[in-house]
Design a protein around this motif. Sequence first.
Motif, PDB file in Angstrom:
ATOM      1  N   ASP A  82       0.832  -1.207   0.000  1.00 19.28           N
ATOM      2  CA  ASP A  82       0.000   0.000   0.000  1.00 19.28           C
ATOM      3  C   ASP A  82       0.866   1.257   0.000  1.00 19.28           C
ATOM      4  O   ASP A  82       0.531   2.247  -0.641  1.00 19.28           O
ATOM      5  N   ARG A  83       1.973   1.214   0.713  1.00 20.63           N
ATOM      6  CA  ARG A  83       2.899   2.353   0.751  1.00 20.63           C
ATOM      7  C   ARG A  83       3.498   2.607  -0.643  1.00 20.63           C
ATOM      8  O   ARG A  83       3.566   3.738  -1.097  1.00 20.63           O
ATOM      9  N   GLU A  84       3.909   1.543  -1.315  1.00 21.24           N
ATOM     10  CA  GLU A  84       4.444   1.687  -2.668  1.00 21.24           C
ATOM     11  C   GLU A  84       3.374   2.211  -3.615  1.00 21.24           C
ATOM     12  O   GLU A  84       3.652   3.074  -4.463  1.00 21.24           O
ATOM     13  N   ARG A  85       2.164   1.716  -3.486  1.00 23.13           N
ATOM     14  CA  ARG A  85       1.058   2.187  -4.328  1.00 23.13           C
ATOM     15  C   ARG A  85       0.798   3.678  -4.109  1.00 23.13           C
ATOM     16  O   ARG A  85       0.535   4.415  -5.069  1.00 23.13           O
ATOM     17  N   ALA A  86       0.861   4.119  -2.866  1.00 23.88           N
ATOM     18  CA  ALA A  86       0.667   5.548  -2.578  1.00 23.88           C
ATOM     19  C   ALA A  86       1.760   6.372  -3.248  1.00 23.88           C
ATOM     20  O   ALA A  86       1.485   7.418  -3.841  1.00 23.88           O
ATOM     21  N   ALA A  87       2.996   5.892  -3.191  1.00 21.16           N
ATOM     22  CA  ALA A  87       4.113   6.603  -3.827  1.00 21.16           C
ATOM     23  C   ALA A  87       3.950   6.618  -5.348  1.00 21.16           C
ATOM     24  O   ALA A  87       4.205   7.649  -5.997  1.00 21.16           O
ATOM     25  N   LEU A  88       3.534   5.512  -5.918  1.00 22.39           N
ATOM     26  CA  LEU A  88       3.356   5.439  -7.371  1.00 22.39           C
ATOM     27  C   LEU A  88       2.188   6.308  -7.831  1.00 22.39           C
ATOM     28  O   LEU A  88       2.265   6.969  -8.870  1.00 22.39           O
ATOM     29  N   GLY A  89       1.120   6.324  -7.064  1.00 17.93           N
ATOM     30  CA  GLY A  89      -0.006   7.190  -7.401  1.00 17.93           C
ATOM     31  C   GLY A  89       0.380   8.660  -7.363  1.00 17.93           C
ATOM     32  O   GLY A  89      -0.012   9.445  -8.236  1.00 17.93           O
ATOM     33  N   TRP A  90       1.153   9.047  -6.354  1.00 17.95           N
ATOM     34  CA  TRP A  90       1.628  10.430  -6.243  1.00 17.95           C
ATOM     35  C   TRP A  90       2.565  10.759  -7.403  1.00 17.95           C
ATOM     36  O   TRP A  90       2.510  11.839  -7.990  1.00 17.95           O
ATOM     37  N   THR A  91       3.410   9.804  -7.749  1.00 21.84           N
ATOM     38  CA  THR A  91       4.333   9.985  -8.879  1.00 21.84           C
ATOM     39  C   THR A  91       3.555  10.251 -10.165  1.00 21.84           C
ATOM     40  O   THR A  91       3.865  11.194 -10.901  1.00 21.84           O
ATOM     41  N   GLU A  92       2.574   9.432 -10.434  1.00 23.69           N
ATOM     42  CA  GLU A  92       1.794   9.611 -11.660  1.00 23.69           C
ATOM     43  C   GLU A  92       1.024  10.927 -11.637  1.00 23.69           C
ATOM     44  O   GLU A  92       0.973  11.632 -12.647  1.00 23.69           O
ATOM     45  N   ALA A  93       0.433  11.263 -10.505  1.00 25.56           N
ATOM     46  CA  ALA A  93      -0.336  12.515 -10.419  1.00 25.56           C
ATOM     47  C   ALA A  93       0.543  13.730 -10.688  1.00 25.56           C
ATOM     48  O   ALA A  93       0.146  14.642 -11.426  1.00 25.56           O
ATOM     49  N   LEU A  94       1.749  13.752 -10.121  1.00 28.46           N
ATOM     50  CA  LEU A  94       2.625  14.914 -10.323  1.00 28.46           C
ATOM     51  C   LEU A  94       3.297  14.907 -11.687  1.00 28.46           C
ATOM     52  O   LEU A  94       3.528  15.969 -12.272  1.00 28.46           O
ATOM     53  N   THR A  95       3.606  13.721 -12.199  1.00 23.50           N
ATOM     54  CA  THR A  95       4.242  13.640 -13.515  1.00 23.50           C
ATOM     55  C   THR A  95       3.264  14.022 -14.621  1.00 23.50           C
ATOM     56  O   THR A  95       3.651  14.615 -15.621  1.00 23.50           O
ATOM     57  N   ARG A  96       2.007  13.708 -14.414  1.00 24.70           N
ATOM     58  CA  ARG A  96       0.958  14.022 -15.393  1.00 24.70           C
ATOM     59  C   ARG A  96       0.098  15.202 -14.929  1.00 24.70           C
ATOM     60  O   ARG A  96      -1.090  15.264 -15.246  1.00 24.70           O
ATOM     61  N   LEU A  97       0.677  16.121 -14.238  1.00 25.07           N
ATOM     62  CA  LEU A  97      -0.055  17.213 -13.605  1.00 25.07           C
ATOM     63  C   LEU A  97      -0.963  17.964 -14.573  1.00 25.07           C
ATOM     64  O   LEU A  97      -2.092  18.297 -14.245  1.00 25.07           O
ATOM     65  N   CYS A  98      -0.498  18.195 -15.792  1.00 23.60           N
ATOM     66  CA  CYS A  98      -1.301  18.965 -16.743  1.00 23.60           C
ATOM     67  C   CYS A  98      -2.332  18.106 -17.482  1.00 23.60           C
ATOM     68  O   CYS A  98      -3.231  18.638 -18.121  1.00 23.60           O
ATOM     69  N   GLU A  99      -2.224  16.797 -17.387  1.00 20.35           N
ATOM     70  CA  GLU A  99      -3.144  15.915 -18.107  1.00 20.35           C
ATOM     71  C   GLU A  99      -4.399  15.581 -17.320  1.00 20.35           C
ATOM     72  O   GLU A  99      -5.470  15.431 -17.880  1.00 20.35           O
ATOM     73  N   GLU A 100      -4.235  15.381 -16.040  1.00 24.08           N
ATOM     74  CA  GLU A 100      -5.335  14.921 -15.201  1.00 24.08           C
ATOM     75  C   GLU A 100      -5.322  15.711 -13.903  1.00 24.08           C
ATOM     76  O   GLU A 100      -4.329  16.302 -13.541  1.00 24.08           O
ATOM     77  N   HIS A 101      -6.401  15.655 -13.213  1.00 22.66           N
ATOM     78  CA  HIS A 101      -6.474  16.320 -11.914  1.00 22.66           C
ATOM     79  C   HIS A 101      -6.690  15.267 -10.835  1.00 22.66           C
ATOM     80  O   HIS A 101      -7.700  15.265 -10.148  1.00 22.66           O
ATOM     81  N   THR A 102      -5.709  14.368 -10.732  1.00 25.97           N
ATOM     82  CA  THR A 102      -5.800  13.266  -9.781  1.00 25.97           C
ATOM     83  C   THR A 102      -4.972  13.505  -8.535  1.00 25.97           C
ATOM     84  O   THR A 102      -4.939  12.661  -7.651  1.00 25.97           O
ATOM     85  N   HIS A 103      -4.307  14.650  -8.466  1.00 23.60           N
ATOM     86  CA  HIS A 103      -3.391  14.871  -7.345  1.00 23.60           C
ATOM     87  C   HIS A 103      -4.094  14.975  -5.998  1.00 23.60           C
ATOM     88  O   HIS A 103      -3.520  14.626  -4.976  1.00 23.60           O
ATOM     89  N   VAL A 104      -5.339  15.412  -5.952  1.00 21.38           N
ATOM     90  CA  VAL A 104      -6.049  15.515  -4.675  1.00 21.38           C
ATOM     91  C   VAL A 104      -6.292  14.120  -4.102  1.00 21.38           C
ATOM     92  O   VAL A 104      -5.986  13.849  -2.936  1.00 21.38           O
TER      93      VAL A 104
END
Length: 156
Positions: A82-104
């Motif tokens: 779960d910890r790795e998944r949280a890190a990967l989700g945050w990575t994708e949200a910030l890397t794709r910041l302009c594509e999606e609004h998943t960072h919240v």
Amino acid sequence: MTVRLDPLAAAPKIMKIWFDASVTIASSLDQTIAELVKIRASQINGCANCINLHTTFAREAGETEQRLYLLSAWREAPCYSDRERAALGWTEALTRLCEEHTHVAAYEALKAHFSKEEQVKLTLLINVINGWNRIAVGFGGFIDPQVVKASMANAA
């Protein structure tokens, strides 16, 4: 791939600062999570250089082939914590910041598994790998992982 510019030769002083900061930030986190984050951001950004480097480093640190192969489908793969998944989700949200609004939503998972200090360190790491991706892709860089490893040893 054709190298267009060697940034280390073109701007050695500032690239040394960038490199040293990168090493310091990466070493402040668990190596397994740090490498998974670097690989995933590099996959998203299409950076062959960084995928090659960080899969090599991850293997050397004991990462399994299965987890490396499944990283692009981490949401469906049962082999990540779960910890790795949280890190990967945050990575994708910030890397794709302009594509999606998943960072919240990604931040909610992040704060459930990482302290405030770790959140900052992880965010800095994501910024660093995205920067390296842009340097490597932009200038056509591809470097042998052993050369980077030697540079890291000299920086330490």
